[in-house]
Design a protein around this motif. Structure first.
Motif, PDB file in Angstrom:
ATOM      1  N   HIS A 216      -8.097   4.189   4.364  1.00 30.86           N
ATOM      2  CA  HIS A 216      -7.025   5.180   4.283  1.00 30.86           C
ATOM      3  C   HIS A 216      -6.106   4.938   3.087  1.00 30.86           C
ATOM      4  CE1 HIS A 216      -8.225   4.948   8.560  1.00 30.86           C
ATOM      5  NE2 HIS A 216      -8.324   6.240   8.360  1.00 30.86           N
ATOM      6  N   LEU A 217      -6.133   3.743   2.520  1.00 30.35           N
ATOM      7  CA  LEU A 217      -5.262   3.442   1.390  1.00 30.35           C
ATOM      8  C   LEU A 217      -5.616   4.282   0.169  1.00 30.35           C
ATOM      9  CD1 LEU A 217      -5.013  -0.437   1.684  1.00 30.35           C
ATOM     10  CD2 LEU A 217      -3.329   1.271   2.353  1.00 30.35           C
ATOM     11  N   ASN A 218      -6.881   4.645   0.023  1.00 29.55           N
ATOM     12  CA  ASN A 218      -7.313   5.438  -1.134  1.00 29.55           C
ATOM     13  C   ASN A 218      -6.751   6.858  -1.109  1.00 29.55           C
ATOM     14  OD1 ASN A 218      -8.832   3.262  -1.996  1.00 29.55           O
ATOM     15  ND2 ASN A 218     -10.662   3.955  -0.926  1.00 29.55           N
TER      16      ASN A 218
ATOM     17  N   MET B 229      -1.187   6.123  -8.084  1.00 32.06           N
ATOM     18  CA  MET B 229      -0.332   6.819  -7.122  1.00 32.06           C
ATOM     19  C   MET B 229       0.972   7.265  -7.774  1.00 32.06           C
ATOM     20  SD  MET B 229      -0.892   5.434  -3.278  1.00 32.06           S
ATOM     21  CE  MET B 229       0.272   4.143  -3.353  1.00 32.06           C
ATOM     22  N   ASN B 230       0.961   7.562  -9.037  1.00 30.11           N
ATOM     23  CA  ASN B 230       2.101   8.136  -9.720  1.00 30.11           C
ATOM     24  C   ASN B 230       3.386   7.343  -9.564  1.00 30.11           C
ATOM     25  OD1 ASN B 230       0.346  10.196 -10.396  1.00 30.11           O
ATOM     26  ND2 ASN B 230       0.934  11.448  -8.651  1.00 30.11           N
ATOM     27  N   GLY B 231       3.318   6.021  -9.732  1.00 26.30           N
ATOM     28  CA  GLY B 231       4.516   5.199  -9.663  1.00 26.30           C
ATOM     29  C   GLY B 231       4.996   4.884  -8.264  1.00 26.30           C
ATOM     30  N   ARG B 232       4.322   5.386  -7.268  1.00 29.15           N
ATOM     31  CA  ARG B 232       4.722   5.080  -5.895  1.00 29.15           C
ATOM     32  C   ARG B 232       4.189   3.720  -5.503  1.00 29.15           C
ATOM     33  NH1 ARG B 232       3.375  10.911  -4.635  1.00 29.15           N
ATOM     34  NH2 ARG B 232       5.397  11.906  -4.584  1.00 29.15           N
ATOM     35  N   ARG B 233       4.766   3.154  -4.488  1.00 25.72           N
ATOM     36  CA  ARG B 233       4.358   1.839  -4.003  1.00 25.72           C
ATOM     37  C   ARG B 233       2.912   1.852  -3.560  1.00 25.72           C
ATOM     38  NH1 ARG B 233       7.839  -1.327   0.190  1.00 25.72           N
ATOM     39  NH2 ARG B 233       8.675  -2.087  -1.743  1.00 25.72           N
ATOM     40  N   ARG B 234       2.227   0.780  -3.865  1.00 27.69           N
ATOM     41  CA  ARG B 234       0.841   0.599  -3.430  1.00 27.69           C
ATOM     42  C   ARG B 234       0.819  -0.438  -2.318  1.00 27.69           C
ATOM     43  NH1 ARG B 234      -3.089   2.835  -6.558  1.00 27.69           N
ATOM     44  NH2 ARG B 234      -4.546   1.362  -5.673  1.00 27.69           N
ATOM     45  N   TRP B 235      -0.125  -0.294  -1.415  1.00 27.80           N
ATOM     46  CA  TRP B 235      -0.246  -1.195  -0.271  1.00 27.80           C
ATOM     47  C   TRP B 235      -1.623  -1.832  -0.273  1.00 27.80           C
ATOM     48  CZ3 TRP B 235       3.982  -1.978   2.805  1.00 27.80           C
ATOM     49  CH2 TRP B 235       5.029  -1.064   2.656  1.00 27.80           C
ATOM     50  N   ARG B 236      -1.723  -2.998   0.391  1.00 25.57           N
ATOM     51  CA  ARG B 236      -2.998  -3.690   0.554  1.00 25.57           C
ATOM     52  C   ARG B 236      -3.039  -4.265   1.965  1.00 25.57           C
ATOM     53  NH1 ARG B 236      -1.858  -8.940   0.863  1.00 25.57           N
ATOM     54  NH2 ARG B 236      -0.046  -9.730  -0.222  1.00 25.57           N
ATOM     55  N   VAL B 237      -4.231  -4.518   2.458  1.00 24.50           N
ATOM     56  CA  VAL B 237      -4.381  -5.142   3.772  1.00 24.50           C
ATOM     57  C   VAL B 237      -3.896  -6.586   3.656  1.00 24.50           C
ATOM     58  CG1 VAL B 237      -6.035  -5.844   5.541  1.00 24.50           C
ATOM     59  CG2 VAL B 237      -6.318  -3.649   4.376  1.00 24.50           C
ATOM     60  N   ALA B 238      -3.075  -7.017   4.596  1.00 22.41           N
ATOM     61  CA  ALA B 238      -2.594  -8.398   4.615  1.00 22.41           C
ATOM     62  C   ALA B 238      -3.762  -9.331   4.900  1.00 22.41           C
ATOM     63  CB  ALA B 238      -1.508  -8.565   5.675  1.00 22.41           C
ATOM     64  N   LEU B 239      -3.841 -10.412   4.164  1.00 22.02           N
ATOM     65  CA  LEU B 239      -4.924 -11.379   4.360  1.00 22.02           C
ATOM     66  C   LEU B 239      -4.799 -12.066   5.710  1.00 22.02           C
ATOM     67  CD1 LEU B 239      -5.093 -13.045   0.831  1.00 22.02           C
ATOM     68  CD2 LEU B 239      -6.560 -11.250   1.782  1.00 22.02           C
TER      69      LEU B 239
ATOM     70  N   SER C 115       2.546   9.536   4.691  1.00 20.31           N
ATOM     71  CA  SER C 115       1.935  10.779   4.211  1.00 20.31           C
ATOM     72  C   SER C 115       2.930  11.933   4.171  1.00 20.31           C
ATOM     73  CB  SER C 115       0.758  11.176   5.095  1.00 20.31           C
ATOM     74  OG  SER C 115      -0.270  10.221   4.992  1.00 20.31           O
ATOM     75  N   CYS C 116       3.804  12.015   5.179  1.00 21.86           N
ATOM     76  CA  CYS C 116       4.711  13.172   5.248  1.00 21.86           C
ATOM     77  C   CYS C 116       6.184  12.802   5.387  1.00 21.86           C
ATOM     78  CB  CYS C 116       4.298  14.088   6.400  1.00 21.86           C
ATOM     79  SG  CYS C 116       4.636  13.415   8.036  1.00 21.86           S
ATOM     80  N   GLY C 117       6.497  11.521   5.641  1.00 21.67           N
ATOM     81  CA  GLY C 117       7.891  11.109   5.760  1.00 21.67           C
ATOM     82  C   GLY C 117       8.465  11.187   7.164  1.00 21.67           C
ATOM     83  N   HIS C 118       7.677  11.651   8.128  1.00 19.89           N
ATOM     84  CA  HIS C 118       8.160  11.735   9.518  1.00 19.89           C
ATOM     85  C   HIS C 118       8.664  10.372   9.975  1.00 19.89           C
ATOM     86  CE1 HIS C 118       7.573  11.382  13.910  1.00 19.89           C
ATOM     87  NE2 HIS C 118       8.038  12.622  13.923  1.00 19.89           N
TER      88      HIS C 118
END
Length: 106
Positions: free
Chosen positions: A23-25, A1-11, A56-59
């Protein structure tokens, strides 16, 4: 993701099989729009409780505890914009509205 933060589903310790979020992909996290509050509430004169930023868009929209729930409405209306993160100080999480999943930084 080009240095942007990555997210994962919370356990979820109560589940044997952990849920996944497809949707994370496709996430293209962008910075939150510069605004002093919920973009839609400011435009209509409404009030908000907490703020969420579309990854996705910053809204910037208001949370589900707010009268108008603009972040949720944005996620449902905008094609491919299901994930928003909290903008509250000290909070570091996101939510997938489509899968109803709590996300943490990876």
């Amino acid at each position: 993701m080009n240095g942007r933060r990555r997210w994962r589903v919370a356990l979820d310790p109560g589940l044997v099989v952990q849920p996944t979020c497809n949707h994370l992909n496709d996430l293209r996290e962008v910075p939150a729009n510069r605004t002093s509050g919920c973009e839609d509430c400011l435009r209509t004169g409404s009030t908000w409780v907490h703020l969420r930023a579309c990854l996705s868009c910053g809204h910037v929209g208001c949370c589900d505890s707010s009268p108008k729930q603009h972040a949720h409405q944005h996620a449902q209306a905008a094609d491919g914009h299901p994930i928003a993160r909290s903008l509250e100080p000290g909070e570091d999480w996101a939510w997938c509205y489509s899968d109803e999943l709590f996300l943490r930084p990876a």
